[in-house]
Design a protein around this motif. Structure first.
Motif, short mmCIF file in Angstrom:
data_model
loop_
_atom_site.label_atom_id
_atom_site.label_comp_id
_atom_site.label_asym_id
_atom_site.label_seq_id
_atom_site.Cartn_x
_atom_site.Cartn_y
_atom_site.Cartn_z
N VAL A 196 19.55 -14.84 -58.62
CA VAL A 196 19.57 -14.29 -59.71
C VAL A 196 20.60 -15.01 -60.69
O VAL A 196 21.74 -15.35 -60.87
CB VAL A 196 20.64 -12.56 -59.87
N ILE A 197 19.60 -15.84 -61.76
CA ILE A 197 20.92 -16.47 -62.79
C ILE A 197 21.21 -16.27 -63.67
O ILE A 197 20.83 -15.53 -64.92
CB ILE A 197 20.11 -17.93 -63.30
N GLY A 198 22.69 -15.44 -64.00
CA GLY A 198 23.04 -14.80 -64.51
C GLY A 198 24.44 -13.67 -64.27
O GLY A 198 23.46 -13.07 -63.41
N ASP A 199 25.20 -13.89 -65.06
CA ASP A 199 26.44 -12.34 -64.48
C ASP A 199 26.90 -11.70 -65.35
O ASP A 199 27.47 -11.20 -65.20
CB ASP A 199 27.00 -13.35 -64.02
N GLY A 200 25.43 -12.09 -66.74
CA GLY A 200 25.83 -10.49 -68.06
C GLY A 200 24.99 -9.46 -67.47
O GLY A 200 24.43 -9.04 -66.02
N ALA A 201 24.59 -8.29 -68.14
CA ALA A 201 24.79 -7.21 -68.20
C ALA A 201 23.28 -6.57 -66.85
O ALA A 201 23.05 -6.36 -66.43
CB ALA A 201 24.96 -5.97 -68.82
N VAL A 202 22.72 -8.14 -68.06
CA VAL A 202 21.38 -8.31 -67.38
C VAL A 202 20.94 -8.78 -65.64
O VAL A 202 20.35 -8.35 -65.29
CB VAL A 202 20.31 -9.53 -68.28
N GLY A 203 22.12 -9.77 -66.00
CA GLY A 203 22.03 -10.55 -64.76
C GLY A 203 22.92 -9.46 -63.16
O GLY A 203 21.43 -9.04 -62.63
N ALA A 238 24.42 1.54 -77.02
CA ALA A 238 25.00 0.77 -76.37
C ALA A 238 24.53 -0.58 -77.52
O ALA A 238 23.83 -0.40 -78.16
CB ALA A 238 24.67 0.74 -75.40
N VAL A 239 26.02 -1.41 -77.11
CA VAL A 239 25.42 -2.79 -77.99
C VAL A 239 25.05 -4.37 -76.83
O VAL A 239 25.29 -4.07 -75.70
CB VAL A 239 26.71 -3.24 -78.05
N CYS A 240 23.80 -4.39 -76.97
CA CYS A 240 22.66 -4.90 -76.32
C CYS A 240 23.70 -7.03 -76.27
O CYS A 240 24.13 -7.30 -77.41
CB CYS A 240 22.07 -5.38 -76.94
N GLY A 241 23.72 -8.23 -75.29
CA GLY A 241 23.73 -8.74 -75.37
C GLY A 241 22.81 -9.71 -77.00
O GLY A 241 23.24 -11.04 -77.05
N SER A 242 21.39 -9.74 -76.64
CA SER A 242 21.19 -9.91 -77.65
C SER A 242 21.58 -9.37 -79.45
O SER A 242 21.22 -9.60 -79.99
CB SER A 242 19.25 -9.12 -77.26
N ASP A 243 21.93 -8.04 -79.24
CA ASP A 243 22.71 -8.55 -80.40
C ASP A 243 23.39 -9.43 -81.03
O ASP A 243 23.59 -9.53 -81.94
CB ASP A 243 23.49 -6.65 -80.22
N PRO A 267 23.56 1.81 -62.72
CA PRO A 267 23.78 0.49 -63.18
C PRO A 267 25.01 1.03 -63.99
O PRO A 267 25.74 0.07 -65.42
CB PRO A 267 22.79 0.17 -63.86
N SER A 268 25.74 1.75 -64.15
CA SER A 268 26.56 2.71 -65.18
C SER A 268 28.01 2.01 -64.93
O SER A 268 28.33 1.41 -66.63
CB SER A 268 26.60 3.96 -65.75
N PRO A 269 28.02 1.40 -64.47
CA PRO A 269 29.22 0.53 -64.04
C PRO A 269 29.60 -1.70 -64.51
O PRO A 269 30.22 -1.69 -65.61
CB PRO A 269 29.52 -0.30 -63.12
N ILE A 270 27.99 -0.97 -65.40
CA ILE A 270 27.97 -2.25 -66.25
C ILE A 270 28.78 -2.08 -68.00
O ILE A 270 29.07 -2.54 -68.58
CB ILE A 270 26.86 -2.96 -66.78
N PHE A 271 28.69 -0.86 -67.96
CA PHE A 271 29.44 -0.41 -69.20
C PHE A 271 30.75 -0.65 -68.91
O PHE A 271 32.08 0.64 -68.19
CB PHE A 271 29.08 0.65 -69.55
N THR A 272 31.97 -1.47 -69.48
CA THR A 272 33.03 -1.87 -69.01
C THR A 272 33.97 -1.39 -70.09
O THR A 272 35.15 -1.61 -70.26
CB THR A 272 33.67 -2.74 -68.99
N LYS A 273 33.51 -0.57 -71.39
CA LYS A 273 33.79 -0.73 -72.26
C LYS A 273 33.48 0.64 -73.72
O LYS A 273 31.79 0.71 -73.31
CB LYS A 273 34.18 -1.64 -73.96
N THR A 274 34.26 1.80 -74.07
CA THR A 274 33.31 3.08 -74.69
C THR A 274 33.80 3.03 -76.26
O THR A 274 35.47 3.01 -76.45
CB THR A 274 33.71 4.17 -73.95
N VAL A 275 33.06 3.08 -76.96
CA VAL A 275 33.07 3.39 -78.58
C VAL A 275 33.10 4.47 -78.62
O VAL A 275 31.87 4.94 -78.18
CB VAL A 275 33.11 1.80 -78.60
N ASP A 276 33.30 4.84 -79.71
CA ASP A 276 32.75 5.72 -80.84
C ASP A 276 31.70 5.11 -81.78
O ASP A 276 31.68 3.42 -82.02
CB ASP A 276 33.12 7.20 -81.71
N LEU A 277 31.38 5.32 -83.10
CA LEU A 277 30.34 5.03 -83.86
C LEU A 277 31.32 4.08 -84.75
O LEU A 277 30.55 2.39 -84.92
CB LEU A 277 29.27 6.03 -84.80
N ASP A 278 32.42 4.97 -85.06
CA ASP A 278 33.70 3.90 -85.77
C ASP A 278 34.15 2.61 -84.95
O ASP A 278 34.64 1.71 -85.11
CB ASP A 278 34.65 4.26 -86.29
#
Lengths: 346, 346
Positions: free
Chosen positions: A174-181, A36-41, A314-325
């Motif tokens: 809960v403060i924050g509505d990102g993936a962690v929130g 996955a791509v992380c908010g911290s990335d 928790p999988s509904p937090i993934f709202t987009k799927t990509v391959d490596l490219d």
């Protein structure tokens, strides 16, 4: 093999890199099937910190064990595994007491180990780090996508709830509505909170928060948010989860806490040096501050158990799927808040 | 009657003021027999904050009840009582759960109530605030001097220990060798700590710390202090008590904490706005910050019980005794660190 490489702020490239090999007897090499791509990335993507250009990126690997060193006993080639964002030896004082993020070995997904956003990674201390997915679910795509957040954001949201002392019957903010929130909302609900007040600014994410168990939402900002929370909680909440990682959010959390309450925080507190922390309110109201970087390895088994039993997803937090490219596009989509969190299938 | 008055930084005067009277049915008027000068009194004495010139000062009263309002049931004229530095109604949510310092009534030793450094004070909410000294000890001078610190510094040191999670067998580090730090050592020892490392810069005070139960002392400053503590604790202590109330001491406490440990703090954290708090270390090491202004009323009964049984005696912190006319000299002696804490007998 191919892997995502940091080239500079806003610049992620997919390049050919050497495939990692088992070097130490405690290593495992994993073919990454999900990450996955992380908010911290986004910190380095936005230039908030700057790793060496050419660095491998990604820290949420799930995949199939390809090879193991002679001393590895808990996983074998062919096993489906996931790994936390923090590598841990499993044997030092801190790993033994569940604080895996303070492991004395201080290894990370970078350098020779590679990043998780690539075809293969090397996991040092495989026995202390890897979590084996039970065979029965090892090829069930839905289960795998529900388990992937245990590598980081689900364990982190859980750490916020645990640190804030949330338990049965509580009211949690809960403060924050990102993936962690959002995972924090799931965690609070799982721990038995009766009222969960989700604070954020994105209608779609707050809708998801409600699906995850939020009983109320607050969309105001700054002091208006604090006032609204105080109104809803008749003077502040005993359990506030700071799931943003910014000084302003920390201070909103402190202001939202009831005297004697606890703020559980799990985001790197960016901006605290400049903006300062409202320590005087904490002092006068006896508000405790607990948390830090989440030892998600410690929470993996109990959360995995709930996921495979179907009581946690928790999988509904993934709202987009990509391959490596598609990883560079994934960063862009998260940076522009088009996606909550991007699933990558290398 | 006579009372100490703040005239400006460095200027405390003894002046004639009106004697307080019972005005509300929940009031008590107390003839002050014992009180003290507090380290926190030095803030205005040094000009760090500036109350209105003419303000009455002192907040650690012990004395004989002179008169009570019609609704007061727990004390009667003639009783020996002590009162915490914070006035509390005893009936609100926060008083009920022991967080007396967050009492919704927000009363204080000032204004019409008078200050404790005077011949008489008025105590509003007498039932919720006053602690009655058992008759058997009510005129025993030694016991009274041992009980007086329960009005503030002993309860505050205890709050630091409780907030830091000190219990049987623990190693505790106490930052600060003032009256609160010394009481913190007593508190940690009372709670069963096996090793108590007292950190300070005054040989005479550290000697007293040893008498109070410190097993080791550290006299280094700044990073040298941190290094020495890490050496003594093999990497940091799980329980650190910050008993100074300054940003530098807070950061020493954070640096002295072991990953996963807790800092219990009880001093107003002066200088944090300028110097900042090392939140990044707290984050990466999962160090919790607990404490705040001490709800000493909540601790009064258990500490009083130990004092009258002879197992707790904080009175050696009083290294100078004055009468009311000697209060200005008492401030001077504390400001110049000639006295640890000054006992006042009006």
């Amino acid at each position: 093999m191919q892997a995502a490489i940091y080239r500079g702020p806003g610049d992620i490239a997919i390049e050919d890199v050497p495939k990692p090999e088992v070097e130490s007897p405690t290593d495992a090499v994993i073919r990454v099937t999900h990450t996955a791509v992380c908010g911290s990335d986004l910190w380095f993507y936005r230039g908030d910190n700057e790793p060496e250009p050419g660095s491998r990126v990604g820290h949420e690997p799930m995949g199939i064990v390809e090879a193991v060193g002679d001393d590895v006993t808990s996983v074998a080639p062919g096993d489906r595994v996931l790994a936390p964002f923090a590598i841990s030896c499993g044997e030092c004082e801190f790993c033994r007491k569940g604080l895996y993020t303070s492991c004395v070995e201080d290894e990370s997904w970078s350098g020779d180990n590679g990043g998780a956003q690539g075809e293969y990674v090397k996991c040092p201390f495989a026995d202390g780090t890897l979590v084996r997915v039970p065979d029965r679910y090892a090829d069930d795509e839905d289960t795998l996508e529900s388990l992937l957040p245990l590598t980081d954001v689900m364990g982190t949201g859980h750490h916020a709830a645990v640190s804030a002392g949330v338990s049965e019957g509580d009211t949690a903010v809960v403060i924050g509505d990102g993936a962690v929130g959002l995972c924090g909302v799931l965690a609070a609900q799982r721990l038995g909170a009766e009222r969960i007040i989700a604070v954020g600014h994105h209608d779609d994410r707050l809708e998801l928060a409600k699906e995850f168990g939020a009983t109320e939402t607050v969309t105001e900002r700054g002091e208006d948010a604090t006032e609204r929370i105080e109104e809803l909680t008749y003077g502040g909440a005993n359990h506030v989860m700071e799931c943003v990682g910014a000084a302003s959010a920390m201070n909103t959390a402190i202001a939202a806490a009831r005297p004697g309450g606890t703020v559980g925080y799990v985001g790197v507190p960016y901006g605290v040096d400049e903006e300062g922390l409202d320590v005087f309110s904490m002092f006068s109201d006896n508000i405790a501050l607990r948390g830090g970087v989440a030892p998600v390895r410690d929470y993996a088994e109990e959360l995995l158990s709930d996921v495979v039993q179907g009581t946690l997803d928790p999988s509904p937090i993934f709202t987009k799927t990509v391959d490596l490219d598609g990883v560079p596009e994934g960063y862009r989509a998260m940076d522009e808040r088009e996606a909550i969190k991007v699933l990558v299938k290398p």
